[in-house]
Design a protein around this motif. Structure first.
Motif, PDB file in Angstrom:
ATOM      1  N   ALA A 178      52.758 128.811  60.506  1.00 28.58           N
ATOM      2  CA  ALA A 178      51.333 128.895  60.836  1.00 28.58           C
ATOM      3  C   ALA A 178      51.012 130.183  61.579  1.00 28.58           C
ATOM      4  O   ALA A 178      49.870 130.642  61.576  1.00 28.58           O
ATOM      5  CB  ALA A 178      50.917 127.684  61.667  1.00 28.58           C
ATOM      6  N   THR A 179      52.032 130.774  62.222  1.00 27.90           N
ATOM      7  CA  THR A 179      51.819 132.008  62.986  1.00 27.90           C
ATOM      8  C   THR A 179      52.136 133.238  62.145  1.00 27.90           C
ATOM      9  O   THR A 179      51.376 134.207  62.139  1.00 27.90           O
ATOM     10  CB  THR A 179      52.693 132.003  64.260  1.00 27.90           C
ATOM     11  N   VAL A 180      53.265 133.209  61.459  1.00 25.52           N
ATOM     12  CA  VAL A 180      53.649 134.364  60.629  1.00 25.52           C
ATOM     13  C   VAL A 180      54.056 133.908  59.237  1.00 25.52           C
ATOM     14  O   VAL A 180      54.884 133.016  59.076  1.00 25.52           O
ATOM     15  CB  VAL A 180      54.809 135.166  61.278  1.00 25.52           C
ATOM     16  N   ARG A 181      53.429 134.498  58.235  1.00 25.75           N
ATOM     17  CA  ARG A 181      53.836 134.337  56.841  1.00 25.75           C
ATOM     18  C   ARG A 181      53.196 135.466  56.028  1.00 25.75           C
ATOM     19  O   ARG A 181      52.465 136.295  56.583  1.00 25.75           O
ATOM     20  CB  ARG A 181      53.480 132.956  56.303  1.00 25.75           C
ATOM     21  N   THR A 182      53.396 135.492  54.725  1.00 26.89           N
ATOM     22  CA  THR A 182      53.012 136.664  53.916  1.00 26.89           C
ATOM     23  C   THR A 182      51.722 136.482  53.125  1.00 26.89           C
ATOM     24  O   THR A 182      51.302 137.406  52.430  1.00 26.89           O
ATOM     25  CB  THR A 182      54.146 136.991  52.930  1.00 26.89           C
ATOM     26  N   ASP A 183      51.073 135.312  53.211  1.00 25.55           N
ATOM     27  CA  ASP A 183      49.898 135.101  52.362  1.00 25.55           C
ATOM     28  C   ASP A 183      48.570 135.129  53.125  1.00 25.55           C
ATOM     29  O   ASP A 183      47.564 134.619  52.641  1.00 25.55           O
ATOM     30  CB  ASP A 183      50.029 133.780  51.598  1.00 25.55           C
ATOM     31  N   PHE A 184      48.559 135.707  54.328  1.00 26.52           N
ATOM     32  CA  PHE A 184      47.294 135.851  55.053  1.00 26.52           C
ATOM     33  C   PHE A 184      46.439 136.936  54.390  1.00 26.52           C
ATOM     34  O   PHE A 184      46.966 137.956  53.904  1.00 26.52           O
ATOM     35  CB  PHE A 184      47.535 136.222  56.521  1.00 26.52           C
ATOM     36  N   VAL A 185      45.123 136.744  54.398  1.00 26.09           N
ATOM     37  CA  VAL A 185      44.208 137.744  53.830  1.00 26.09           C
ATOM     38  C   VAL A 185      43.220 138.197  54.891  1.00 26.09           C
ATOM     39  O   VAL A 185      42.928 137.482  55.857  1.00 26.09           O
ATOM     40  CB  VAL A 185      43.443 137.174  52.609  1.00 26.09           C
ATOM     41  N   CYS A 186      42.715 139.372  54.717  1.00 22.50           N
ATOM     42  CA  CYS A 186      41.769 139.979  55.657  1.00 22.50           C
ATOM     43  C   CYS A 186      40.441 139.212  55.614  1.00 22.50           C
ATOM     44  O   CYS A 186      39.895 138.945  54.536  1.00 22.50           O
ATOM     45  CB  CYS A 186      41.556 141.442  55.295  1.00 22.50           C
ATOM     46  N   SER A 187      39.909 138.881  56.769  1.00 24.98           N
ATOM     47  CA  SER A 187      38.643 138.153  56.836  1.00 24.98           C
ATOM     48  C   SER A 187      37.449 139.053  56.516  1.00 24.98           C
ATOM     49  O   SER A 187      36.345 138.562  56.289  1.00 24.98           O
ATOM     50  CB  SER A 187      38.470 137.553  58.235  1.00 24.98           C
ATOM     51  N   LEU A 188      37.678 140.371  56.487  1.00 27.98           N
ATOM     52  CA  LEU A 188      36.580 141.310  56.230  1.00 27.98           C
ATOM     53  C   LEU A 188      36.500 141.706  54.752  1.00 27.98           C
ATOM     54  O   LEU A 188      35.422 141.691  54.151  1.00 27.98           O
ATOM     55  CB  LEU A 188      36.757 142.559  57.104  1.00 27.98           C
ATOM     56  N   CYS A 189      37.664 142.023  54.140  1.00 31.30           N
ATOM     57  CA  CYS A 189      37.648 142.496  52.746  1.00 31.30           C
ATOM     58  C   CYS A 189      38.501 141.657  51.806  1.00 31.30           C
ATOM     59  O   CYS A 189      38.624 141.986  50.617  1.00 31.30           O
ATOM     60  CB  CYS A 189      38.093 143.962  52.677  1.00 31.30           C
ATOM     61  N   SER A 190      39.131 140.607  52.338  1.00 27.55           N
ATOM     62  CA  SER A 190      39.956 139.682  51.536  1.00 27.55           C
ATOM     63  C   SER A 190      41.194 140.329  50.942  1.00 27.55           C
ATOM     64  O   SER A 190      41.810 139.774  50.023  1.00 27.55           O
ATOM     65  CB  SER A 190      39.125 139.053  50.404  1.00 27.55           C
ATOM     66  N   SER A 191      41.591 141.482  51.426  1.00 30.67           N
ATOM     67  CA  SER A 191      42.850 142.097  50.989  1.00 30.67           C
ATOM     68  C   SER A 191      44.018 141.444  51.732  1.00 30.67           C
ATOM     69  O   SER A 191      43.846 140.877  52.817  1.00 30.67           O
ATOM     70  CB  SER A 191      42.828 143.600  51.275  1.00 30.67           C
ATOM     71  N   PRO A 192      45.224 141.512  51.178  1.00 38.97           N
ATOM     72  CA  PRO A 192      46.382 140.916  51.863  1.00 38.97           C
ATOM     73  C   PRO A 192      46.639 141.578  53.222  1.00 38.97           C
ATOM     74  O   PRO A 192      46.424 142.778  53.398  1.00 38.97           O
ATOM     75  CB  PRO A 192      47.540 141.185  50.902  1.00 38.97           C
ATOM     76  N   LEU A 193      47.083 140.780  54.169  1.00 37.56           N
ATOM     77  CA  LEU A 193      47.482 141.289  55.485  1.00 37.56           C
ATOM     78  C   LEU A 193      48.991 141.450  55.520  1.00 37.56           C
ATOM     79  O   LEU A 193      49.735 140.659  54.927  1.00 37.56           O
ATOM     80  CB  LEU A 193      47.038 140.332  56.594  1.00 37.56           C
ATOM     81  N   GLN A 194      49.442 142.452  56.256  1.00 33.34           N
ATOM     82  CA  GLN A 194      50.878 142.713  56.402  1.00 33.34           C
ATOM     83  C   GLN A 194      51.213 142.799  57.882  1.00 33.34           C
ATOM     84  O   GLN A 194      50.503 143.446  58.651  1.00 33.34           O
ATOM     85  CB  GLN A 194      51.250 144.014  55.695  1.00 33.34           C
TER      86      GLN A 194
END
Length: 682
Positions: A178-194
């Motif tokens: 829930a804290t760290v994983r690879t499928d989070f997306v940006c709340s502003l542009c919906s691009s993947p977060l790293q």
């Protein structure tokens, strides 16, 4: 801004200022600032007194108690403004980098704030503070978890591709994914977060299994309480400064937020702990009127009160006047129970052929303590290691009978039924009062092997069936006078027990009163067979033992001299040319423990010579059974040489014990002449 929210922020600032929390907050900020290092998350612990908060503002007080996660956001906003206004941390950029942990000092003493897994409903979805209590029955090793992490948007033109705008912080009950994983997306542009790995903040995590203290009643093997209840263990998460704050086997009160952790298809109820407090119930501050009256009646002698106590004890199980020496030893062991380090322990080993009666008597007696545990043969006596069941793969140390009996009695049954390795481990624990658990690192995902030492603070009771032991081996022929054959049990293990007691009846038959008692009990189990059972109930003995064991006693100089004199004289007398003295080094500790126990049982605060005389006679009788008689030459049953039927028999016993005291002084004068003993010229 909402006026009510603004008011609550103002109240937070006022409370922090008045309570000293603001000063602590500034000090914590200084540590971060001095490090000159940028963190993804700056963590602050704020102690909260709900009563003081409610007096300042009832709305905020209610918010803290029932919406702690939202209340933490209010404190987060106030702390961010304070840092920026006072320039406390130069590296801090955004409010999202601040993580606030609220620690309530207490909760309102109302049923709605108490959480129990043995009661329904179990509301684990409310995410508010609850108080719970229980015993730590399993503890995992300390592992790492992610406190917080910085994420960046992979779209270079997005504002969230730099800075500290996307911060993930651990929430109560949340898993690592829930804290760290690879499928989070940006709340502003919906691009993947790293994730920016160099800014990940790690903390310590420990998983503890706790269970309601009611479980102790189920582990006694026998109880007068006929009520039925459901017991379920619950998982507790200790994080950061709370890791290693619990000790396995201890009773704790905790305040935390319940949650439900999903592990595959299995859901586990857990509590994210905010505060831990060791729970020590207060013992009774009085004894029953019947005991007070008995104490006044027997005040003319220092020996009579404990003699009558032993004579009438456990009349629900055995007739009054039977097994008096064993019953006195049981009472002495019961009052020598506590949870202190380096306590005076008193272990009992009973040699008997009446295993059924002795088993009933010992089982009845251990139920008088809150922590009396009857060890089930199918489980382990001492802690063991298993793999954590929450999917971490780490080691978990499981509490067993000896640890659960902390501050009480662990009754392990027939000693001859255990294998050699178990007996060797028991001997080691009796000598050191600790046990070591080995955790192989390779098996549990650790870099190195670990050894965890656990304190064992309990008295052990056991018995040996002389009839069965005589069938399993050839008896020795070269016995000394008074010596009993216990060669089936290793000599060092027998010496490890403080007292070796032999019951009064011959192995071929039970006494007539015991037979009659057993038959009457079989016909009518609920009947009160003796008037004394109504005058001195089981509950009265429970209160008496809890009261007596909490008394602090001091050795008088006379008692100390008598004990030292006997110990030195016995070491000189009990010698052989091969092994030297047969008196173990622990004998002096046992003598002191017995003397203190007799003083406690007599409700005195000072250990007198009379207490030391009883202790010496009990130990000498035990040594005679182990090694044969010595120059002191005590009777086979020195503490109760005849039946106690009336006041005249008590008077005769006093005269007999005075003679034993005089004989003891002669023994010391003959074999330990360097010890000065005050003698009465009566």
């Amino acid at each position: 801004m909402d006026p009510e929210m603004q008011k609550m922020k103002e109240v937070v600032l006022v409370y922090l200022d008045r309570s000293g929390g603001l000063q602590k907050f500034v000090h914590d900020c200084k540590k971060y600032n001095d490090s000159k290092q940028s963190y993804a998350v700056y963590r602050f612990i704020i102690s909260i007194n709900p009563s003081d908060i409610a007096e300042l503002d009832a709305t905020l007080g209610n918010y803290i108690l029932h919406n702690p996660l939202q209340a933490a956001q209010i404190f987060q906003s106030v702390c961010f403004v304070a840092i920026k206004t006072l320039s406390l941390i130069e590296q801090l950029q955004t409010e999202a980098q601040i993580s606030i942990l609220l620690k309530p000092t207490h909760l309102p003493p109302l049923p709605s704030y108490v959480l129990s897994l043995s009661a329904y409903p179990f509301n684990y979805t409310s995410q508010r503070f609850y108080m719970s209590e229980g015993i730590a029955i399993a503890m995992g090793t300390v592992t790492k978890y992610t406190q917080g992490a910085r994420f960046l948007c992979t779209e270079e033109t997005c504002p969230f591709s730099e800075g500290f705008r996307c911060i993930r912080v651990h929430c109560p009950g949340a898993t690592e994914s829930a804290t760290v994983r690879t499928d989070f997306v940006c709340s502003l542009c919906s691009s993947p977060l790293q994730e920016d790995m160099k800014f990940r903040v790690l903390g310590d995590k420990q998983i503890v299994e706790m269970i309601d203290a009611k479980i102790l009643n189920a582990l006694k093997g026998y109880s007068s309480d006929k009520s039925h209840f459901r017991i379920q263990a619950f998982t507790v998460f200790l994080r950061d400064e709370l890791a290693n704050k619990m000790t396995i086997g201890n009773h704790y009160r905790i305040i935390g937020i319940p949650a439900c952790v999903q592990n595959g298809l299995q859901a586990t109820a857990c509590i994210e702990v905010n505060s831990v407090q060791l729970y020590k119930p207060n013992g009774p501050s009085f004894v029953s009127d019947n005991f007070k009256y008995l104490l006044s009646l027997t005040s003319s002698s220092c020996w009579r009160f404990t003699a009558v106590l032993a004579n009438i004890f456990a009349s629900q199980v055995v007739p009054p006047g039977t097994y008096n020496t064993l019953k006195l030893a049981i009472l002495l062991s019961l009052v020598q129970t506590c949870e202190k380090e380096n306590a005076d322990y008193l272990d009992l080993l009973v040699v008997t052929s009446d295993t059924l009666v002795i088993d009933r008597l010992l089982n009845y007696s251990l139920c008088l303590l809150p922590r009396g545990i009857r060890h089930p043969p199918s489980s382990e006596i001492f802690p063991s290691v298993s793999k954590d069941k929450h999917g971490t793969g780490s080691a978990s140390i499981q509490a067993c009978s000896a640890v659960l009996a902390k501050g009480g009695i662990c009754y392990i049954g027939d000693l001859s039924s255990y294998k050699k390795d178990k007996l060797e481990l028991l001997q080691s624990v009796l000598e050191s009062r600790t046990t070591t658990v080995f955790i192989p690192g390779k098996k549990y995902g650790e870099e190195a092997d670990q050894q965890v030492t656990i304190s064992v603070q309990t008295n052990f009771w056991s018995f040996v069936d002389v009839d069965s032991s005589s069938k399993k081996h050839i008896q020795k022929e070269n016995f000394l006078i008074g010596q009993m054959d216990v060669s089936l049990i290793p000599v060092n293990l027998v010496d490890g027990f403080g007292l070796l007691i032999c019951n009064e009846f011959p192995s071929c038959r039970l006494s007539s009163p015991v037979v009659h008692h057993i038959l009457k009990r079989a016909i009518n189990p609920e009947a009160m067979l003796y008037k004394v059972s109504q005058q001195f109930r089981t509950q009265d003995y429970e209160e008496f033992i809890l009261f007596a064991r909490n008394r602090h006693v001091e050795l008088s100089s006379e008692a100390e001299s008598l004990i030292q004199g006997y110990y030195l004289a016995s070491r000189r007398v009990r010698r052989d040319s091969i092994h030297g003295s047969t008196l173990s080094a622990s004998a002096l500790k046992i003598l002191i423990s017995l003397s203190k126990a007799h003083a406690k049982l007599s409700l005195r605060q000072t250990v007198l010579e009379e207490d030391a005389v009883i202790a010496i006679l009990l130990l000498e009788s035990s040594l005679t059974l182990k090694h044969g008689t010595s120059a002191l030459c005590v009777a086979p049953n020195p503490v109760f040489p005849f039946d106690l039927s009336d006041e005249n028999s008590l008077q005769q016993r006093d005269i007999y014990l005075m003679q034993c005291h005089h004989q003891l002084l002669k023994f010391i004068a003959a074999y330990s002449p360097g010890i000065h003993i005050n003698t009465n010229e009566e």
